[in-house]
Design a protein around this motif. Structure first.
Motif, mmCIF file in Angstrom:
data_model
loop_
_atom_site.group_PDB
_atom_site.id
_atom_site.type_symbol
_atom_site.label_atom_id
_atom_site.label_comp_id
_atom_site.label_asym_id
_atom_site.label_seq_id
_atom_site.Cartn_x
_atom_site.Cartn_y
_atom_site.Cartn_z
ATOM 1 N N LEU A 152 0.835 -1.201 0.000
ATOM 2 C CA LEU A 152 0.000 0.000 0.000
ATOM 3 C C LEU A 152 0.867 1.248 0.000
ATOM 4 O O LEU A 152 1.999 1.239 0.480
ATOM 5 N N SER A 153 0.296 2.342 -0.498
ATOM 6 C CA SER A 153 0.999 3.626 -0.430
ATOM 7 C C SER A 153 1.023 4.097 1.016
ATOM 8 O O SER A 153 0.294 3.568 1.876
ATOM 9 N N GLU A 154 1.836 5.088 1.298
ATOM 10 C CA GLU A 154 1.930 5.608 2.660
ATOM 11 C C GLU A 154 0.584 6.149 3.143
ATOM 12 O O GLU A 154 0.194 5.936 4.292
ATOM 13 N N THR B 122 -1.590 4.668 6.288
ATOM 14 C CA THR B 122 -2.055 5.522 7.377
ATOM 15 C C THR B 122 -3.559 5.383 7.571
ATOM 16 O O THR B 122 -4.044 5.249 8.700
ATOM 17 N N GLN B 123 -4.303 5.400 6.470
ATOM 18 C CA GLN B 123 -5.759 5.268 6.559
ATOM 19 C C GLN B 123 -6.153 3.913 7.140
ATOM 20 O O GLN B 123 -7.055 3.833 7.982
ATOM 21 N N LEU B 124 -5.480 2.862 6.707
ATOM 22 C CA LEU B 124 -5.793 1.528 7.214
ATOM 23 C C LEU B 124 -5.462 1.417 8.701
ATOM 24 O O LEU B 124 -6.243 0.879 9.486
ATOM 25 N N TRP C 247 -1.551 -2.144 16.090
ATOM 26 C CA TRP C 247 -1.591 -2.487 14.664
ATOM 27 C C TRP C 247 -0.321 -2.009 13.959
ATOM 28 O O TRP C 247 0.215 -2.709 13.097
ATOM 29 N N TYR C 248 0.157 -0.828 14.335
ATOM 30 C CA TYR C 248 1.400 -0.321 13.744
ATOM 31 C C TYR C 248 2.551 -1.284 14.037
ATOM 32 O O TYR C 248 3.313 -1.658 13.145
ATOM 33 N N ARG C 249 2.662 -1.680 15.291
ATOM 34 C CA ARG C 249 3.737 -2.615 15.660
ATOM 35 C C ARG C 249 3.583 -3.945 14.926
ATOM 36 O O ARG C 249 4.550 -4.537 14.483
ATOM 37 N N MET C 250 2.353 -4.434 14.810
ATOM 38 C CA MET C 250 2.114 -5.724 14.166
ATOM 39 C C MET C 250 2.411 -5.678 12.671
ATOM 40 O O MET C 250 2.989 -6.612 12.118
ATOM 41 N N LEU C 251 2.048 -4.591 12.013
ATOM 42 C CA LEU C 251 2.188 -4.521 10.559
ATOM 43 C C LEU C 251 3.489 -3.892 10.081
ATOM 44 O O LEU C 251 3.943 -4.190 8.979
ATOM 45 N N MET C 252 4.112 -3.042 10.881
ATOM 46 C CA MET C 252 5.259 -2.291 10.385
ATOM 47 C C MET C 252 6.560 -2.539 11.136
ATOM 48 O O MET C 252 7.618 -2.534 10.527
#
Length: 91
Positions: A52-54, A58-60, A75-80
């Motif tokens: 996905l784009s930045e 962010t929206q997700l 979610w940030y920690r899990m995905l990024m």
């Protein structure tokens, strides 16, 4: 991937119903299958998220944070954060 997840959970339910029907090696195999299926699902989520784009990321993250399951930081920690492909599941 979903079939692997469903099969792993089906076998785990059988263990709950009749634990004495399984030896220690079968129990270990069932647990390993559950871990592998969760890791595969999370890896797929991270790979899809990375495409996905930045702005879309962010929206997700905002949407997931508002979902009530976990907060946005989780979610940030899990995905990024950390490696995209991990040995053990986060969820």
């Amino acid at each position: 991937m979903m079939e692997l997840e469903d099969y792993a959970h089906f076998r785990a339910e059988l263990v709950e119903i009749s634990p004495q029907s399984f030896d220690i090696n079968e129990l270990k195999e069932i647990l390993d299958d559950m871990i592998r299926s969760k890791v595969a699902m999370e890896d797929n989520m991270r790979d899809s998220f990375a495409e996905l784009s930045e702005v879309e990321q962010t929206q997700l993250l905002d949407m997931l944070g508002e979902s009530g399951y976990k907060d946005r930081d989780w979610w940030y920690r899990m995905l990024m954060d950390g490696p995209r492909h991990r040995t053990f599941p986060t969820i």
